[in-house]
Enzyme design. Structure first.
Site, PDB file in Angstrom:
ATOM      1  N   TYR A  34     -29.104  14.241  -4.199  1.00  0.00           N
ATOM      2  CA  TYR A  34     -28.954  13.464  -3.409  1.00  0.00           C
ATOM      3  C   TYR A  34     -28.171  12.225  -3.310  1.00  0.00           C
ATOM      4  CZ  TYR A  34     -33.935  13.241  -4.469  1.00  0.00           C
ATOM      5  OH  TYR A  34     -35.506  12.609  -4.849  1.00  0.00           O
ATOM      6  N   LYS A  35     -27.977  12.002  -5.081  1.00  0.00           N
ATOM      7  CA  LYS A  35     -28.525  10.908  -5.781  1.00  0.00           C
ATOM      8  C   LYS A  35     -26.341  10.718  -5.738  1.00  0.00           C
ATOM      9  CE  LYS A  35     -32.718  10.955  -7.797  1.00  0.00           C
ATOM     10  NZ  LYS A  35     -33.583  11.435  -8.398  1.00  0.00           N
TER      11      LYS A  35
ATOM     12  N   ARG B 223     -33.448  -2.889  -8.631  1.00  0.00           N
ATOM     13  CA  ARG B 223     -32.219  -1.720  -9.059  1.00  0.00           C
ATOM     14  C   ARG B 223     -30.463  -1.685  -8.371  1.00  0.00           C
ATOM     15  NH1 ARG B 223     -34.042   4.269  -9.727  1.00  0.00           N
ATOM     16  NH2 ARG B 223     -33.346   4.192  -7.109  1.00  0.00           N
TER      17      ARG B 223
ATOM     18  N   PHE C 141     -39.811   9.988 -14.873  1.00  0.00           N
ATOM     19  CA  PHE C 141     -40.122   9.733 -13.821  1.00  0.00           C
ATOM     20  C   PHE C 141     -41.367  10.539 -12.882  1.00  0.00           C
ATOM     21  CE2 PHE C 141     -38.960  11.381  -9.457  1.00  0.00           C
ATOM     22  CZ  PHE C 141     -38.284   9.834  -8.636  1.00  0.00           C
TER      23      PHE C 141
ATOM     24  N   ASP D 291     -33.427  16.580 -17.653  1.00  0.00           N
ATOM     25  CA  ASP D 291     -33.378  16.682 -16.465  1.00  0.00           C
ATOM     26  C   ASP D 291     -32.350  15.229 -15.952  1.00  0.00           C
ATOM     27  OD1 ASP D 291     -33.448  15.198 -13.241  1.00  0.00           O
ATOM     28  OD2 ASP D 291     -35.653  14.858 -13.830  1.00  0.00           O
TER      29      ASP D 291
HETATM   30  C1  LIG Z   1     -34.960  11.987  -7.799  1.00  0.00           C
HETATM   31  C2  LIG Z   1     -35.460  11.762  -9.134  1.00  0.00           C
HETATM   32  C3  LIG Z   1     -35.865  13.326  -9.243  1.00  0.00           C
HETATM   33  C4  LIG Z   1     -36.276  13.835  -7.793  1.00  0.00           C
HETATM   34  O1  LIG Z   1     -37.129  14.817  -7.334  1.00  0.00           O
HETATM   35  P1  LIG Z   1     -37.358  16.407  -5.453  1.00  0.00           P
HETATM   36  O2  LIG Z   1     -38.056  16.817  -6.247  1.00  0.00           O
HETATM   37  O3  LIG Z   1     -35.834  16.897  -5.904  1.00  0.00           O
HETATM   38  O4  LIG Z   1     -37.451  15.463  -5.120  1.00  0.00           O
HETATM   39  C5  LIG Z   1     -36.352  14.313  -9.576  1.00  0.00           C
HETATM   40  N1  LIG Z   1     -36.977  13.958 -11.135  1.00  0.00           N
HETATM   41  C6  LIG Z   1     -35.944  12.748 -11.353  1.00  0.00           C
HETATM   42  C7  LIG Z   1     -35.628  11.587 -13.112  1.00  0.00           C
HETATM   43  C8  LIG Z   1     -35.540  11.838  -9.990  1.00  0.00           C
HETATM   44  O5  LIG Z   1     -34.873  10.605 -11.036  1.00  0.00           O
END
Ligand SMILES: *Cc1c(COP(=O)(O)O)cnc(C)c1O
Length: 409
Positions: A219-220, A368, A124, A194
């Site tokens: 938030y997911k 997705r 990511f 992560d």
């Molecule tokens: C959604 C997501 C994030 C989000 O990062 P924020 O700093 O909270 O916006 C980070 N890493 C991964 C793998 C994600 O899917």
């Protein structure tokens, strides 16, 4: 697979009652809970209480009387069971990116003399970008970013930290956390997982795997609201040693002594920096109500079966329309989202959304679909696959309005 088969799976689903915790709009099949979880029924009332009563009436006394000051550890404690950690090992604070920064710095400080961080190319972006930013501050660190199948071979006794996304945001591939953690420990390196696409999606066992550090997203799948606070995990055995590079006042042992010299709090609270965002944490805490008493094994099972049903139905309904499965077929190697590649992916997703099936698009060509285990029914997976088949069969995605690119995809 027929619609009746799916209705029978719903009737037998031990998580079927969870959907009633959410306020979902009519006429929509929401398959994007992996990007923004839907609104839990508990949230509006709780927000009203926090804003009108706690803030409006009780004013500053609420830091003590409503335990605002304890919210980051209290809310973290409610996430702990979902990630296989103890209640005092999870802190809800800041964002995933900021928590990654804090924990990379902490790990580097715990491995003096080692300056290599190993991660996966195509991870990511924020995970990679935070490392790149850090290299600007600590020029002698080496980022060893390698292909997925070269990660284990990249581990040697120069490595301080292995940083991986447990479930990949695009391909849904899932690492074997225990195996990789052991491989890292075998060369003396630490691990940072992560869990953004894993928490609330699959069964997690941080302590059983021997993990050192983790971060995750509010938030997911946890449904904590847009931009909800993230969380971090520090294994109990490291809590006396970790140093927070963002050594703000609320990570101090005694913030209200107002001393000039920073002295970290004895436990996990040292990983805090600033005043917690009480309205956002309150929203996340209300959302976690839906997860109380949920068996992590049931989550794992439902996500896997939903994915199986969706893949099988799409492959049957959309045969010959140019879709390619872009995630592992085997449920134990996936998270709770499924993706298909198609060269017209963006336009197809816009056409789907216009027909009430909400997924998302990830460049360059992925459709997705998040199959959140608390809110998605088996009939939803079935119906979504057939709406997709209709759009592909009739090429409704050729209409010009579907080619217009929005900022957020
Ligand atoms: C959604 C997501 C994030 C989000 O990062 P924020 O700093 O909270 O916006 C980070 N890493 C991964 C793998 C994600 O899917």
């Amino acid at each position: 697979m027929t619609r009746e088969d799916c209705a029978a799976l719903d009737a037998a689903d031990p998580l079927a009652h969870c959907r009633a915790h959410f306020l979902l709009p009519d006429g929509v099949i929401y398959l994007d809970g992996n990007s923004l979880g839907p609104l839990p029924r508990e949230v509006p009332g709780r927000l009203d209480e926090i804003v009108r009563t706690q803030w409006g009436r009780d004013l500053i006394s609420s830091w003590n009387t409503h335990d605002w000051i304890g919210a980051p550890l209290r809310v973290g404690g409610k996430i702990a069971r979902l990630v296989g950690a103890a209640v005092n090992e999870v802190l809800a604070a800041d964002t995933v990116s900021i928590n990654i920064f804090k924990l990379i710095c902490a790990a580097l400080a715990m491995r003096p003399g080692r300056r290599v961080i190993v991660s996966e190319s195509g991870n990511f972006p924020t995970d990679l970008y935070m490392m790149q930013g850090l290299r600007g501050l600590i020029p002698d660190i080496e980022l060893r970013i390698v292909a997925r199948d070269e990660v284990t071979a990249a581990l040697d006794d120069t490595v301080a930290l292995l940083l991986l996304s447990h479930v990949h945001y695009k391909t849904s591939e899932r690492w074997n956390m225990t195996e990789l953690t052991h491989a890292a420990h075998a060369v003396g390196a630490l691990t940072l997982w992560d869990l953004s696409h894993s928490t609330g999606a699959v069964r997690l066992a941080l302590n059983a795997a021997g993990a050192d550090f983790a971060v995750g997203c509010g938030y997911k799948f946890l449904n904590g609201g847009p931009g909800a606070p993230g969380f971090l995990f520090v294994a109990a055995r490291h809590q006396g040693e970790v140093q927070n590079p963002l050594s703000g006042w609320l990570g101090h042992a005694a913030p209200f002594d107002f001393k000039d010299e920073y002295q970290p709090a004895p436990g996990l609270r040292r990983m805090m920096c600033s005043s917690p965002s009480i309205i956002a944490l309150g929203t996340l805490e209300a959302a976690l109500q839906a997860w109380q008493d949920i068996d992590p094994t049931a989550i794992e099972h439902k996500s896997g079966r939903l994915g199986d049903v969706f893949i099988a139905t799409v492959e049957e309904a959309c045969a010959g329309y140019g879709l390619t499965l872009a995630v592992p077929r085997e449920a134990s190697r996936r998270g709770a989202h499924v993706a298909f590649a198609h060269q017209d992916g963006y336009r197809i997703m816009q056409a789907l959304i216009s027909r009430g099936v909400i997924g998302d698009f990830r460049a360059p060509d992925l459709l997705r679909f998040g199959l959140a285990p608390l809110t998605t029914r088996f009939v939803d997976a079935f119906d979504a696959a057939w709406v997709l088949a209709y759009i592909l069969g009739n090429r409704t995605y050729d209409q010009p309005q579907f080619a217009v690119r929005a900022l957020v995809t």
